[in-house]
Design an enzyme around this catalytic site. Sequence first.
Site, PDB file in Angstrom:
ATOM      1  CB  CYS A  23      13.451  -2.485 -27.883  1.00 41.77           C
ATOM      2  SG  CYS A  23      13.050  -1.374 -26.551  1.00 41.77           S
ATOM      3  NE  ARG A  63       9.614   5.479 -31.986  1.00 42.83           N
ATOM      4  CZ  ARG A  63       8.380   5.739 -32.423  1.00 42.83           C
ATOM      5  NH1 ARG A  63       8.162   5.924 -33.708  1.00 42.83           N
ATOM      6  NH2 ARG A  63       7.376   5.826 -31.585  1.00 42.83           N
ATOM      7  CD  GLN A  86      18.166   5.308 -28.951  1.00 41.10           C
ATOM      8  OE1 GLN A  86      18.812   5.071 -29.966  1.00 41.10           O
ATOM      9  NE2 GLN A  86      18.264   4.605 -27.847  1.00 41.10           N
ATOM     10  N   GLY A 126      16.021 -11.985  -6.075  1.00 45.79           N
ATOM     11  CA  GLY A 126      15.829 -12.202  -7.507  1.00 45.79           C
ATOM     12  C   GLY A 126      16.415 -11.035  -8.292  1.00 45.79           C
ATOM     13  CE  LYS A 135      14.317  -4.368 -19.330  1.00 48.45           C
ATOM     14  NZ  LYS A 135      13.535  -4.092 -20.508  1.00 48.45           N
ATOM     15  N   GLY A 141      13.608  -6.557 -11.244  1.00 44.85           N
ATOM     16  CA  GLY A 141      14.359  -6.461  -9.992  1.00 44.85           C
ATOM     17  C   GLY A 141      15.542  -5.524 -10.120  1.00 44.85           C
TER      18      GLY A 141
END
Length: 415
Positions: free
Chosen positions: A54, A56, A120, A189, A192, A194
Amino acid sequence: MHNKSKYFYAIGLSYKKADAEIRGHFSLSDTAKQNVLSQAKQNGIESLLVISTCNRTEMYGFAEHPYQLIQLLCDNTKGTVEEFQDVAYVHKNKEAINHMFRVGSGLDSQILGDFEIIFQLKAGARASKKVGLLNSFTERLVNSVIQASKRIKNETQLSSGATSVSFASVQYIMKNVENISEKNILLFGTGKIGRNTCENLVKHTKNSHITLINRTKDKAEEVAGKFNLIVKDYEKLEDEINASDIVIVATGAQNPTVYKNLISTEKPLLVLDLSIPKNVNEDIREHANITLIHMDDLAKITDDTLENRKAFIPDAEAIILEITSEFNAWLNTLKFVPTIQAIKHKLTDFKNSELNTQRKKIADFNEDQAELISNNIIQKITNQFAHHLREDSNTSDESIELIKKIFQLETTNNV
């Protein structure tokens, strides 16, 4: 290796100059990555490594011109060449090598010291190797970068402390709550942050008393299933808050969902509000047994951590320098391998024609002895050249040229 006309390039874009939307345009799915590799294969590219996260999208490969790589990227994404040129970077040879080291070592990450990217790189190298697009140069480079990132992780504190708010919140809980594994924790809740907090809690606290509540219950059950937690109905919120020791609020509501009147427990209660906008009303501080911690407080911990990490950049750079020099030394030895082999061939030709001449002249010519002596002499001469070229890295290019002239060598390829 690769011929003179080919250079090693790193092309890409990152969070530094490209906003999330533009990065999205150049993002490569797994299928797109496969397509890039197949197309590179068809275009006769000999080595290519692709990474896309997300933050590069990058390509490392050999080409005559970086445009060949940029074209591959644009052909397989929504992005255009014009967009790319606005935000991109192109590094060549030594700079490209250095760039991969910085990226793989967490020095170029959005969060300093974040090592996610190394996984990666490994995955990218595996994918390229599978389709025969990883030459010995790139493979050796990736392995060197992996080695550097390992050492930086182990020998420096570049990645110590909390950097994400969810991790900072867990660290805060671990530091400030005793016997954490016996406490009742409520997560209200399942946004993300959480979810991440939940995952970190499960990992670090060995706590099995974690309860989840979300306005839409199926969403909570989905998260709970993953971590084996208890889910309660939204109606039970008040009861659950008062039965808890720690409440983590991570809802997406526009107005506070936790406030003074919900609280009736006398026990110490730690409330962490990880929501934007805030979801816990300040008035709960009026209860003496309540500690309220906001995301801002935790972000402060995160900022301090990142500030502290900066102190370890020189240590990390020293490790990179050491491993880069080893890599470059290896690269330099490759440079003159063809020349040394050519000398050996040339001397072997001299030997063969000389032995032929002597064989005709001498009646009891000792084939084995002549062979042995001349081979040893050839080996000694070649070693002298190899030693000179290895020791003298400054002028090795000139030396190679001179040797070629003297021996009238035609060596085909060079780095």
